[in-house]
Write an enzyme that holds these catalytic residues in place. Structure first.
Site, short mmCIF file in Angstrom:
data_model
loop_
_atom_site.label_atom_id
_atom_site.label_comp_id
_atom_site.label_asym_id
_atom_site.label_seq_id
_atom_site.Cartn_x
_atom_site.Cartn_y
_atom_site.Cartn_z
N ASN A 218 0.74 -1.24 -0.06
CA ASN A 218 -0.14 0.14 0.08
C ASN A 218 0.86 1.31 0.05
O ASN A 218 0.49 2.36 0.34
CB ASN A 218 -0.93 -0.13 1.12
CG ASN A 218 -2.02 1.00 0.97
OD1 ASN A 218 -2.52 1.37 0.02
ND2 ASN A 218 -2.58 1.55 2.06
N HIS B 10 -14.04 47.51 -30.81
CA HIS B 10 -15.69 47.56 -30.23
C HIS B 10 -16.62 47.15 -31.09
O HIS B 10 -17.80 47.33 -30.97
CB HIS B 10 -15.94 49.14 -29.90
CG HIS B 10 -14.97 49.67 -29.00
ND1 HIS B 10 -14.96 49.28 -27.54
CD2 HIS B 10 -14.07 50.46 -29.08
CE1 HIS B 10 -13.86 50.19 -27.03
NE2 HIS B 10 -13.15 50.75 -28.06
N SER C 276 -23.53 19.72 -40.61
CA SER C 276 -24.64 19.90 -40.05
C SER C 276 -25.56 18.66 -40.11
O SER C 276 -25.56 18.08 -41.26
CB SER C 276 -25.16 21.03 -39.94
OG SER C 276 -26.91 21.04 -39.38
N SER C 277 -26.15 18.06 -39.03
CA SER C 277 -26.87 16.68 -39.19
C SER C 277 -28.30 17.15 -40.17
O SER C 277 -28.84 16.17 -40.69
CB SER C 277 -27.30 16.11 -38.02
OG SER C 277 -28.05 16.93 -37.22
N VAL D 149 -20.56 24.53 -43.58
CA VAL D 149 -19.12 24.26 -43.12
C VAL D 149 -18.90 25.01 -42.03
O VAL D 149 -18.15 26.08 -41.91
CB VAL D 149 -18.14 24.66 -44.57
CG1 VAL D 149 -16.75 24.39 -44.25
CG2 VAL D 149 -18.75 24.20 -45.71
N ASN E 130 -13.25 23.79 -31.11
CA ASN E 130 -12.67 22.50 -30.46
C ASN E 130 -11.52 23.06 -29.80
O ASN E 130 -11.25 22.67 -28.62
CB ASN E 130 -12.36 21.38 -31.28
CG ASN E 130 -13.77 20.68 -31.72
OD1 ASN E 130 -14.81 20.53 -31.06
ND2 ASN E 130 -13.33 19.89 -32.81
#
Length: 532
Positions: A158, A239, A363-364, A370, A377
């Protein structure tokens, strides 16, 4: 879908008992097989009947998420070992439990060799070439199977470092010369003498083999963009509003320079180590060999490992340098995160297009998308990296009295911040490689923003003493639609400005009002290379 287990006899392909059989189904199968005189099959079916409830419980527990699963990229709790495991796999050699054990073994072997080099330690005579080679081989060839042997011993002791000591003693006991000095393994050491040096070696390897090379790739990639787009004019936005133009290359060069400074600082962060015993005073060393200059020995030993001695410590090296090192990495990451967000925005404005990759889906539900996922990420993983490294930087320099154990569990996460950093760097590099500058879009944006010339015009008016130049341009431009024609008419109507100055202003356009941005872009790239 149920799985099946073949019975252990030649006709196993005919008679099979499903894993999902209930106890009753298994007994029915057993009776039928008995009727056909398949005694062996009947016995197997009876065993299946006994196993069925247990197997069903295991399957149910796994289905409910309560069962034990073998570790894989699908079952790992954290994404660095799961979804992103292949992208940071190289870090396992350095920061895994095996990596830590490997470096500890190296330190223990080198300490034995150091003791043999001290003339006053007569009980450890100078090693022969064979004994030295045996220790070198043990350190250099220590593999995962060897580490598993350590873990097996640790399950009894241990205590992880003590387990390593026992394994080393066992391995070197087969060498006649080393067998004579077994008890000098881990001599006068506290566990933290071994651990702090192992951690230092881990971080040194991570910095020089993993972090710096990828940082260099990012800086080089940005230098390339800076040189390529040094003279391409771009509307600035301060800005979030239109502002005096710059060039795309200048903006890329700014980031490259900032990153290069941090990279240079990371290279120069000293990585410290200690070898001073239980409370930093060489108590045990001096009690055994009072005539040895142990602080000098420690300096030689730590330096020999490629680290720098911290001469003033308690039981632990105080980890201040880890906070300093991670501080530099966090600054690099923050600058890169800033870049990720800017490029994301430039893509949104249409300044950059992204190369499409065959087979990729944005995109699904929206086929045209794109998305700038690489920069997204990177931004997310840089946040994770900095969060972990910030905690380590805040926690590690704090330890109760001469030491407490709160640093031990935290230090096992040294590789987490590095892993998320490398993951982010990879995403940024991939995103940069897809960028295609849309010069037409940049030009159109500039041509729609003639109001930005209010700055040079009012500045020239100031030079020649025109009253209230700022206020006049403010009244002309603020909140109003300004075109090339209206701006030239304004300039033409100015009094008190020489004709040559007026003509110069009339020839000025948003695309040519870039100051020395192109020259700066090239200068900054040269500075980056000099820093590196």
């Amino acid at each position: 879908m149920s799985q099946s287990v073949p019975l252990a006899f030649p006709t196993q392909n005919v008679f099979q008992v499903p894993h999902s059989n209930t106890r009753r189904q298994a007994h029915v199968t057993a009776r039928r097989l008995q009727q056909t005189n398949c005694r062996q099959a009947a016995a197997s079916a009876a065993n299946a009947a006994a196993r069925a409830p247990v197997e069903e419980a295991q399957l149910a527990s796994q289905a409910n998420g309560t069962g034990s699963l073998d570790l894989s990229e699908l079952t790992a709790v954290g994404p660095l070992d799961g979804r992103y495991g292949s992208k940071v796999a190289a870090l396992r050699q350095t920061f895994s439990e095996y990596g830590l054990i490997r470096f500890r073994v190296l330190v223990e072997c080198r300490w034995l060799q150091q003791l043999a080099a001290i003339t006053a330690v007569t009980e450890v005579p100078a090693f022969s070439q064979e004994a030295t080679a045996a220790l070198d081989l043990l350190a250099s060839s220590f593999d995962v199977q060897d580490a598993l042997a350590v873990k097996k011993v640790e399950s009894i002791t241990n205590h992880d470092v003590k387990a390593i000591e026992y394994i080393i003693k066992e391995r070197i006991s087969h060498n006649t010369e080393l067998a004579e000095i077994l008890e000098f393994t881990h001599f006068a050491c506290t566990s933290e003498d071994i651990n702090n040096l192992a951690h230092g070696l881990m971080l040194k390897e991570a910095v020089h083999q993993h972090l710096l090379p990828v940082m260099d790739k990012i800086i080089t990639a940005l230098q390339g963009l800076a040189e390529q787009y040094a003279a391409v004019p771009m509307l600035s936005r301060t800005h979030g509003q239109t502002a005096s133009p710059t060039t795309m290359g200048k903006e890329m060069a700014n980031v490259a320079y900032r990153l290069a400074r941090q990279r240079h600082q990371l290279k120069d962060v000293p990585i410290y180590g200690k070898m001073a015993g239980a409370v930093g005073n060489y108590n045990a060393h001096i009690s055994a060999y009072p005539d040895v200059q142990w602080d000098t020995v420690a300096d030689q030993f730590v330096s020999g490992l490629g680290l720098q001695l911290n001469p003033y410590v308690t039981q632990i090296e105080p980890h201040d340098y880890i906070a300093e090192l991670f501080g530099v990495v966090m600054r690099f990451n923050t600058i890169l995160l800033d870049f990720d967000r800017d490029v994301w925005s430039y893509i949104s404005l249409g300044y950059f297009k992204q190369k499409t990759i065959a087979g990729e889906v944005g995109s699904s539900t929206m086929p045209h998308k794109v998305n700038p996922i690489d920069f997204e990420n990177s931004e997310g993983n840089l946040g994770m990296a900095n969060a972990v490294m910030q905690h380590l930087s805040n926690k590690l320099p704090i330890s109760r009295w001469q030491r407490d154990l709160t640093d031990s569990t935290v230090l096992r996460n040294l590789g987490v911040g590095v892993g998320y950093s490398l993951l982010a760097y990879s995403s940024s590099l991939r995103g940069i490689s897809k960028l295609q500058l849309n010069e037409e879009r940049l030009a159109a944006d500039l041509d729609a923003s003639w109001e930005v010339l209010a700055e040079p015009i009012q500045t020239v008016m100031r030079r020649y003493g025109v009253e209230e130049p700022y206020e006049k341009l403010k009244a002309f431009t603020r909140g109003n639609r300004v075109t090339a024609r209206s701006m030239q008419e304004f300039v033409e109507g100015l009094d008190g400005i020489p004709d040559d100055a007026k003509q110069s202003l009339k020839h000025l356009t948003p695309a040519t009002y870039i100051g020395n941005a192109a020259e700066q872009a090239r200068q900054i790239v040269a500075q980056c290379k000099a820093i590196k």
